[in-house]
Design an enzyme around this catalytic site. Structure first.
Site, PDB file in Angstrom:
ATOM      1  N   GLY A 199       0.814  -1.218   0.000  1.00 15.99           N
ATOM      2  CA  GLY A 199       0.000   0.000   0.000  1.00 15.99           C
ATOM      3  C   GLY A 199       0.841   1.258   0.000  1.00 15.99           C
ATOM      4  N   ARG A 221       3.844   6.172   1.880  1.00 22.13           N
ATOM      5  CA  ARG A 221       4.278   7.574   2.003  1.00 22.13           C
ATOM      6  C   ARG A 221       3.689   8.427   0.889  1.00 22.13           C
ATOM      7  NH1 ARG A 221      10.079   8.398  -0.629  1.00 22.13           N
ATOM      8  NH2 ARG A 221      10.132   6.677  -2.100  1.00 22.13           N
ATOM      9  N   ASP A 247       8.676   6.378   7.898  1.00 16.85           N
ATOM     10  CA  ASP A 247       8.203   7.657   8.424  1.00 16.85           C
ATOM     11  C   ASP A 247       7.240   8.360   7.468  1.00 16.85           C
ATOM     12  OD1 ASP A 247       9.880   8.576   6.406  1.00 16.85           O
ATOM     13  OD2 ASP A 247      11.362   9.467   7.766  1.00 16.85           O
ATOM     14  N   ARG A 270      -1.921  -1.070  -9.793  1.00 15.38           N
ATOM     15  CA  ARG A 270      -0.769  -1.924 -10.086  1.00 15.38           C
ATOM     16  C   ARG A 270      -1.204  -3.387 -10.164  1.00 15.38           C
ATOM     17  NH1 ARG A 270       3.221   1.360  -7.061  1.00 15.38           N
ATOM     18  NH2 ARG A 270       2.119   3.238  -6.440  1.00 15.38           N
ATOM     19  N   ASP A 305       4.274  -4.714  -7.455  1.00 13.72           N
ATOM     20  CA  ASP A 305       3.616  -3.491  -7.002  1.00 13.72           C
ATOM     21  C   ASP A 305       4.149  -2.259  -7.726  1.00 13.72           C
ATOM     22  OD1 ASP A 305       5.874  -4.317  -5.162  1.00 13.72           O
ATOM     23  OD2 ASP A 305       5.646  -2.231  -4.553  1.00 13.72           O
TER      24      ASP A 305
END
Length: 479
Positions: free
Chosen positions: A88, A91, A123, A181, A246
């Site tokens: 998924g 970011r 992050d 994708r 992906d």
């Protein structure tokens, strides 16, 4: 100035299990690096509005514009052959979709927009280097005529991103015909969610392949687009670097510019990616890996293909086996043009392979060899020109059978073979300067790459191979 983006968000109307709705995470002090004015205009967006404080806030994720429905897409995938049931957008946030002035629907996505439920240990941020690299690479690919995502804008965040060391943060506004994708299909197939697979298939057919009547038609169409795409990659010496499922876009666009690179000195097994330890995604392996990825896509569609499972497997297998001749046709057409051939003969593929073998043996620069065919300077691109001279006679004899004038042939060769590509060392120079606050090398390189078939002073300088000691032998993933 009020910013207006004409959103029409079809993916956001799909069931909630396709994504997670959330807004980007605001950043401390966003500042504009660049707006792609031509692309903004094509999307029906005022580029001047994107450059205002209000526009920069949108591009950084600090403000959600009217009509946007921000979300992070769910997908799965095989990464270097290993299965990951949930990946998924870790970011990236899809702001929404716009239908451009050309009638084509495109996503607008913010890459580096903060953590999502799919971030795992990340992050959710991007640092300046990968943002500028993707901007340069994707716009270069567009100028070369290769289907690709594109860069709408880049901003700095005023925040520090911690990687191997503290680095300046940035966000890329990326545009694609979609971000669906092979891994999107795998996400639902692995969960045996046939209803979601049908919904996704219908969505993709309506959005990208309206000529397809059935899932098998969709498979065939995706195979055709991907065969053409990777043949074009091969024609410019491009190595994607992470051809995971992906990162294989159903639309047939080049997507996710991580440790990608263009070949300098040619060798078929060239690898630049620092994470590709065994050469899985080497230059010459890209067609084989694509077949593998397409087989995974075909497997996802089996529950939807007409007939019992055995019949579905037989039909899907036949479609995937059809990739090889289709790719060979596309590859031969690409390299026939690169050799200046306007007609077709049975030996043309062998002639092209012969030049590539000579280039590997003679340690030739990929781009300068093919560009040099137009003006007779190809041999100068070889460290050892003997293999080229041994090959050249057969090429000259083949050209003679066409009867084109030298001027016509030189024009065709120059139109098929770029004078410049984004060389690794030039990208690194531009990134290093930008980190120090100097965007001029980035801007000059970007401007030159926008016209890759023109031999200008900047193209000669920026397109020159790296000097000994300046080679960049490894490229890195932006995460």
């Amino acid at each position: 100035m009020t910013i207006h983006i004409p959103f029409d968000n079809s993916y956001a109307r799909l069931p909630d299990r396709f994504f997670t709705r959330l807004a980007p995470t605001p950043v401390r002090a966003p500042a504009l690096l660049r707006v792609n004015e031509a692309l903004a205009h094509a999307l029906g967006i005022d580029p001047k509005a994107l450059g205002t404080p209000e526009g920069v806030a949108v591009l950084a994720g600090n403000a959600v514009p009217p009509g946007a429905e921000p979300l992070a897409q769910a997908y799965a995938g095989h990464q270097f052959g290993g299965w990951s049931p949930q990946l998924g957008d870790g970011r990236a946030i899809l702001l929404g979709e716009v239908v451009g002035r050309d009638g084509i629907r495109r996503d607008i996505q913010l890459k580096g927009a903060g953590r999502t439920p799919y971030s795992r240990m990340g992050d959710g941020r991007a640092w300046l280097g990968p943002v500028l690299r993707e901007y340069l690479m994707s716009e270069a690919m567009h100028a070369l005529g290769i289907p690709t995502t594109r860069a709408l804008a880049a901003v700095t965040t005023g925040e520090i991103v911690l990687r191997e060391r503290p680095l300046p943060g940035a966000v890329l506004a990326r545009v694609a015909q979609s971000h669906i994708r092979v891994g999107t299909f795998q996400f639902f197939a692995s969960r045996q969610d046939d209803d979601a697979l049908r919904t996704l298939t219908d969505h993709v057919i309506a959005r990208h392949y309206p000529e397809a009547d059935t899932p098998l038609d969709l498979l065939d169409a995706v195979i055709g687009r991907q065969a053409a795409l990777v043949a074009r990659w091969m024609g410019v010496g491009f190595i994607h670097g992470v051809m995971n499922t992906d990162n294989t876009a159903i639309s047939g666009e080049t997507i996710d510019y991580g440790p990608c690179a263009f070949i300098d000195t040619y060798h078929p097994e060239t690898v630049y990616s620092s994470i590709d330890h065994y050469g899985r995604y080497a230059y010459n392996r890209q067609p084989d890996i694509l077949v593998w990825n397409l087989a995974q896509f075909a497997t996802c569609l089996l529950p939807l293909i007409e007939g019992d499972r055995a019949q579905a497997i037989e039909a899907a297998t036949e479609a995937v086996h059809g990739f090889a001749p289709r790719f060979q046709t596309e590859w031969t057409q690409v390299f026939r043009r690169k050799l200046g051939l306007a007609t077709a003969e049975d030996g043309d593929a062998a002639l092209a392979h012969g030049l590539l073998e000579a280039m590997a043996a003679g340690r030739a620069d990929f781009t300068l060899t093919f560009r040099g065919l137009a003006d007779g300077s190809a041999a100068a691109a070889f460290a050892d020109p003997a293999p080229y001279h041994a090959w050249e006679g057969g090429w000259i004899a083949r050209l003679a059978r066409e009867g084109a004038t030298p001027e016509t042939r030189a024009t065709a060769l120059a139109a098929a073979n770029p004078a410049i590509h984004p060389r690794n060392h030039r990208i690194e120079e531009a990134i290093a300067a930008a980190v120090d606050g100097d965007l001029d090398p980035f801007e000059r390189l970007l401007a030159t790459l926008a016209h890759p078939f023109e031999t200008t002073p900047d193209a000669r300088r920026l397109g020159h191979p790296p000097a000994p000691g300046d080679e960049v032998r490894q490229t890195f993933c932006g995460t």
